[in-house]
Scaffold this motif. Structure first.
Motif, PDB file in Angstrom:
ATOM      1  N   ASP A   1     -52.550   7.470  33.851  1.00 29.49           N
ATOM      2  CA  ASP A   1     -53.409   6.831  34.849  1.00 29.49           C
ATOM      3  C   ASP A   1     -52.579   6.077  35.880  1.00 29.49           C
ATOM      4  N   ARG A   2     -51.449   5.468  35.399  1.00 27.89           N
ATOM      5  CA  ARG A   2     -50.564   4.770  36.344  1.00 27.89           C
ATOM      6  C   ARG A   2     -49.732   5.768  37.157  1.00 27.89           C
ATOM      7  N   GLN A   3     -49.278   6.841  36.501  1.00 28.26           N
ATOM      8  CA  GLN A   3     -48.350   7.762  37.157  1.00 28.26           C
ATOM      9  C   GLN A   3     -49.030   8.658  38.184  1.00 28.26           C
ATOM     10  N   VAL A   4     -50.211   9.153  37.858  1.00 37.36           N
ATOM     11  CA  VAL A   4     -50.843  10.175  38.694  1.00 37.36           C
ATOM     12  C   VAL A   4     -51.599   9.507  39.835  1.00 37.36           C
ATOM     13  N   SER A   5     -51.072   9.647  41.029  1.00 40.29           N
ATOM     14  CA  SER A   5     -51.718   9.077  42.217  1.00 40.29           C
ATOM     15  C   SER A   5     -52.305  10.151  43.115  1.00 40.29           C
ATOM     16  N   ASP A   6     -51.827  11.397  42.953  1.00 38.65           N
ATOM     17  CA  ASP A   6     -52.321  12.482  43.793  1.00 38.65           C
ATOM     18  C   ASP A   6     -53.768  12.808  43.422  1.00 38.65           C
ATOM     19  N   PRO A   7     -54.707  12.800  44.386  1.00 44.05           N
ATOM     20  CA  PRO A   7     -56.126  13.065  44.080  1.00 44.05           C
ATOM     21  C   PRO A   7     -56.331  14.422  43.409  1.00 44.05           C
ATOM     22  N   GLN A   8     -55.520  15.420  43.781  1.00 43.53           N
ATOM     23  CA  GLN A   8     -55.661  16.757  43.213  1.00 43.53           C
ATOM     24  C   GLN A   8     -55.443  16.730  41.702  1.00 43.53           C
TER      25      GLN A   8
ATOM     26  N   ARG B   1     -55.463  13.714  39.838  1.00 45.34           N
ATOM     27  CA  ARG B   1     -56.279  12.675  39.183  1.00 45.34           C
ATOM     28  C   ARG B   1     -57.655  13.205  38.770  1.00 45.34           C
ATOM     29  N   ARG B   2     -58.136  14.242  39.454  1.00 45.94           N
ATOM     30  CA  ARG B   2     -59.471  14.741  39.118  1.00 45.94           C
ATOM     31  C   ARG B   2     -59.529  15.332  37.699  1.00 45.94           C
ATOM     32  N   TYR B   3     -58.356  15.639  37.132  1.00 49.74           N
ATOM     33  CA  TYR B   3     -58.343  16.164  35.758  1.00 49.74           C
ATOM     34  C   TYR B   3     -58.459  15.055  34.704  1.00 49.74           C
ATOM     35  N   LEU B   4     -58.079  13.822  35.067  1.00 53.69           N
ATOM     36  CA  LEU B   4     -57.923  12.771  34.049  1.00 53.69           C
ATOM     37  C   LEU B   4     -59.217  12.430  33.307  1.00 53.69           C
ATOM     38  N   PRO B   5     -60.371  12.258  33.995  1.00 53.34           N
ATOM     39  CA  PRO B   5     -61.589  11.912  33.227  1.00 53.34           C
ATOM     40  C   PRO B   5     -61.918  12.964  32.162  1.00 53.34           C
ATOM     41  N   GLU B   6     -61.831  14.246  32.545  1.00 51.75           N
ATOM     42  CA  GLU B   6     -62.132  15.292  31.568  1.00 51.75           C
ATOM     43  C   GLU B   6     -61.126  15.271  30.420  1.00 51.75           C
ATOM     44  N   LEU B   7     -59.826  15.026  30.750  1.00 55.77           N
ATOM     45  CA  LEU B   7     -58.804  14.974  29.705  1.00 55.77           C
ATOM     46  C   LEU B   7     -59.094  13.853  28.711  1.00 55.77           C
ATOM     47  N   ARG B   8     -59.469  12.656  29.243  1.00 53.67           N
ATOM     48  CA  ARG B   8     -59.808  11.544  28.327  1.00 53.67           C
ATOM     49  C   ARG B   8     -60.976  11.930  27.416  1.00 53.67           C
ATOM     50  N   ALA B   9     -61.993  12.558  28.020  1.00 54.55           N
ATOM     51  CA  ALA B   9     -63.170  12.907  27.226  1.00 54.55           C
ATOM     52  C   ALA B   9     -62.831  13.934  26.148  1.00 54.55           C
ATOM     53  N   LEU B  10     -62.010  14.936  26.509  1.00 56.19           N
ATOM     54  CA  LEU B  10     -61.644  15.964  25.531  1.00 56.19           C
ATOM     55  C   LEU B  10     -60.828  15.382  24.388  1.00 56.19           C
ATOM     56  N   ILE B  11     -59.867  14.504  24.726  1.00 60.47           N
ATOM     57  CA  ILE B  11     -59.031  13.895  23.672  1.00 60.47           C
ATOM     58  C   ILE B  11     -59.890  12.999  22.778  1.00 60.47           C
ATOM     59  N   ALA B  12     -60.796  12.246  23.401  1.00 62.65           N
ATOM     60  CA  ALA B  12     -61.685  11.401  22.590  1.00 62.65           C
ATOM     61  C   ALA B  12     -62.529  12.264  21.658  1.00 62.65           C
ATOM     62  N   GLY B  13     -63.020  13.421  22.187  1.00 62.11           N
ATOM     63  CA  GLY B  13     -63.807  14.320  21.348  1.00 62.11           C
ATOM     64  C   GLY B  13     -62.997  14.889  20.205  1.00 62.11           C
ATOM     65  N   LYS B  14     -61.741  15.263  20.504  1.00 68.14           N
ATOM     66  CA  LYS B  14     -60.884  15.817  19.456  1.00 68.14           C
ATOM     67  C   LYS B  14     -60.583  14.772  18.375  1.00 68.14           C
ATOM     68  N   LEU B  15     -60.275  13.537  18.796  1.00 65.81           N
ATOM     69  CA  LEU B  15     -60.006  12.478  17.807  1.00 65.81           C
ATOM     70  C   LEU B  15     -61.253  12.178  16.981  1.00 65.81           C
ATOM     71  N   ALA B  16     -62.415  12.246  17.636  1.00 66.64           N
ATOM     72  CA  ALA B  16     -63.656  12.003  16.894  1.00 66.64           C
ATOM     73  C   ALA B  16     -63.879  13.098  15.859  1.00 66.64           C
ATOM     74  N   GLU B  17     -63.611  14.353  16.253  1.00 64.22           N
ATOM     75  CA  GLU B  17     -63.748  15.477  15.306  1.00 64.22           C
ATOM     76  C   GLU B  17     -62.812  15.309  14.115  1.00 64.22           C
TER      77      GLU B  17
ATOM     78  N   MET C   1     -52.598  21.013  34.979  1.00 65.35           N
ATOM     79  CA  MET C   1     -51.894  19.873  35.571  1.00 65.35           C
ATOM     80  C   MET C   1     -50.402  20.158  35.704  1.00 65.35           C
ATOM     81  N   LEU C   2     -49.812  20.805  34.681  1.00 61.79           N
ATOM     82  CA  LEU C   2     -48.393  21.163  34.770  1.00 61.79           C
ATOM     83  C   LEU C   2     -48.152  22.168  35.892  1.00 61.79           C
ATOM     84  N   ALA C   3     -49.064  23.153  36.020  1.00 63.11           N
ATOM     85  CA  ALA C   3     -48.908  24.134  37.096  1.00 63.11           C
ATOM     86  C   ALA C   3     -49.007  23.460  38.458  1.00 63.11           C
ATOM     87  N   ASP C   4     -49.900  22.469  38.569  1.00 57.81           N
ATOM     88  CA  ASP C   4     -50.023  21.750  39.839  1.00 57.81           C
ATOM     89  C   ASP C   4     -48.742  20.973  40.153  1.00 57.81           C
TER      90      ASP C   4
END
Length: 634
Positions: free
Chosen positions: A98-105, A107-123, A162-165
């Protein structure tokens, strides 16, 4: 009225003005290029940091899943360590992104990434909750529902995007720098031509314009130096990319290792379950299942030692030996092993120098080379073992940056087999690389040889040609002094399994309860009295309460107080106390343990009952150990 100025002077002044314009443009372009390069380097370093965080995120969530699966399979809490660490680690990594990624292109991945990781940890947490409550069927159903797999696939896809970007950003920056470099070089060429024409037309004014030309030259050199520095920084970035690719190659290596270990674990687990089932039915004919399980654990131990040898981190017990004696004895073993269709010839150099080496590993190296040679001669052939005293000079070492000039003992193993193609020869020392059919080899034999020789300070090379056979030469550094005798360095020559007298008292210290219980029972079976401790501090307390302890047997890598530190303190309290150190793989254990604790022995994990018996009996049979050479502190 003043006379008109000559046309040539006017033309020269016009060209002079044009030359200054071009030179100024060149300098401006050079400074713009330098600034762009500096900005690009900062940007690429930032993107590399983002890439590292993304990879760490992927590895951490995979580690959490692996730990959960290990716990579900075994029921051992220790397997949950990666999962427990991952929960806090993932929170930190997401905050870092969240601190490192400043490029809007990106940053748009971060909310989904948080949600997916939270879902995986919950599973993962839900599955563990079912399992801990004894609802194993629910835990299994949740695993088989593919929810976790779908979440992991989405996480991988998102991180890959994100890596490809990031890669696209780096490529675009490099393209801009290349375009700007071409423009600056074109401007430099044009300026050089203009300055040359100006010099030809204004020869009479050379003295007056000399200062201007010198200044232009100095500015051009400064611009060139700026370009050179930028090129060096670019090379550093390219080296960072290469290092990243090495880490990806390491991932491939661990995959191969996991495949082999899983096969061996399947054999162990399956035979132990069959053993349990047959014993429950009262059937005591279970010897072959025990044998299969022991053979699989032996193969797993050998795989670990080979990987440590390739990484140059296996613990070595290097002693000064007569090299000709070791080579002669091992060649005789090879001659008996290969059989009648192979001719084995030994060509020993007279007065062969001594070397300081781990004898067991050297013998294993020669046998490895002989086995490879045998496989290259399926219809039989001749194997030649040759030794020589050699001096590697500057010319030899110059083309090999990892070779130091000096005196070496050379051992060459030559076969008359199929030989190697150049592409096979280049990859021969890589781990898990093999040309053999599936199930015929692990691809770790030559990598083990390479790692051991490099760890010993030596060198190894291959000379081979298809259809003409192969020669592998091993170079070991020369050493001087009195060599150890065969009886003193070869415990394998002893017959039978030595046992204790029922009165000898051993203090066993290990923080792993499984290893501690097995080793204690094994020592008791061998006829020794045993006291146990689960930590270094507890071991010191036991040592203080029992003054009749004859031997300290301790693991090396323990929390709070390591085995090294425990042995150091114990030797101060009990000078001459026998010490035997156990280790699997630790950095500390790769050091020369004889210099750390005088007279101490080393026992590599995993070990058999016979190895334990010989190592303990060997230490107890020696005379009193000397005290440490220098005072040691707790």
């Amino acid at each position: 009225m003043a006379a008109d100025k000559p046309p040539s002077l006017i033309r020269s002044r016009i060209m002079l003005a044009a030359g200054f314009v071009l030179l100024t443009a060149l300098l401006a372009g050079a400074f713009v290029l330098a600034a762009t390069r500096a900005q690009g380097i900062d940007q690429q370093q930032h993107i590399q940091a983002v890439r590292a965080s993304l990879r760490s995120t992927m590895l951490t969530i995979q580690g959490a899943e692996t730990g959960q699966r290990g716990y579900l399979l075994t029921g051992e809490k220790t397997y949950l360590a990666p999962y427990i660490r991952a929960r806090g680690r993932l929170r930190t990594l997401l905050q870092t992104l969240d601190r490192q990624v400043s490029d809007p292109q990106r940053r748009r991945y971060l909310p989904e990434l948080r949600a997916l990781i939270a879902g995986k940890l919950a599973e993962l947490a839900q599955t563990l909750s079912y399992y801990d409550r004894g609802e194993h069927a629910k835990a299994t159903d949740l695993v088989r529902s593919n929810l976790g797999m779908q979440l992991m696939e989405r996480i991988r896809t998102l991180l890959a995007s994100m890596l490809a970007d990031c890669d696209r950003s780096i490529a675009a920056q490099q393209a801009r720098e290349r375009l700007l470099s071409r423009w600056v070089l074109t401007g430099a060429s044009a300026s050089a031509l203009a300055i040359l024409g100006l010099a030809m037309l204004t020869l009479r004014e050379m003295s007056r314009r000399h200062y201007i030309m010198v200044r232009a030259r100095d500015e051009l050199l400064a611009a060139s130096e700026a370009l050179r520095r930028s090129t060096e920084r670019q090379a550093m970035l390219e080296e960072a990319v290469r290092q990243s690719r090495k880490m990806e190659a390491l991932g491939a290596l661990t995959g191969g290792m996991a495949h082999d270990f899983n096969n061996m674990l399947a054999v162990v687990m399956g035979n132990l379950e069959l053993l349990k089932a047959r014993l429950a039915r009262g059937n005591h004919d279970v010897g072959r299942h025990v044998g299969y399980a022991l053979e699989a654990t032996r193969r797993a131990g050998e795989l670990t030692q080979r990987l440590l040898a390739f990484a140059r981190k296996q613990p070595l017990h290097a002693i000064l030996v007569a090299t000709d004696e070791v080579v002669a004895n091992t060649t005789e073993v090879i001659r008996r092993t290969l059989g009648g269709i192979y001719s084995v010839e030994l060509q020993q150099a007279p007065d062969l120098w001594k070397t300081r080496v781990d004898v067991t590993q050297l013998e294993s190296t020669l046998i490895n080379l002989a086995v490879n040679a045998r496989d290259a001669m399926p219809g039989g052939g001749r194997l030649t073992v040759q030794t020589a005293n050699v001096f590697l000079d500057e010319e030899f070492a110059g083309g090999r940056p990892d070779v130091a000039r000096g005196a070496y003992v050379m051992i060459a193993v030559t076969d008359t087999g199929q030989g190697m193609a150049p592409e096979v020869r280049r990859k021969a020392f890589e781990p898990f690389f093999t040309t053999k059919a599936a199930g015929k080899g692990t691809g770790l034999g030559l990598s083990q040889v390479y790692g051991f020789i490099k760890q010993t300070g030596g060198h190894v090379d291959i000379e081979s040609e298809v259809g003409r056979g192969t020669t592998i030469r091993v170079y070991l550094p020369r050493a001087d002094g009195a060599a150890a005798t065969g009886a003193a360095r070869s415990e394998r020559a002893r017959d039978g399994m030595p046992r204790g007298d029922g009165a000898t008292l051993i203090l066993l210290v290990d923080d792993d309860i499984g290893v501690r219980v097995f080793t204690a029972e094994a020592l008791t079976e061998l006829g020794y009295r045993v006291l146990t401790a689960s930590s270094g501090h507890e071991g010191l307390a036991v040592l203080d309460a029992h003054p009749r302890i004859d031997l300290l047997l301790t693991d090396v890598e323990m929390a709070q107080l390591t085995g090294w530190e425990l042995a150091d303190i114990a030797r101060q309290v009990r000078p001459g106390l026998k010490v035997l150190l156990m280790t699997g793989f630790t950095r500390a254990a790769t050091e020369r343990f004889g210099e750390r604790v005088a007279g101490a022995g080393l026992l590599r994990k995993p070990f058999t009952l016979e190895e334990l018996a010989h190592r303990v009996h060997g230490l107890l049979s020696e005379g009193p150990d000397p005290p440490p050479a220098t005072p040691l502190r707790a």
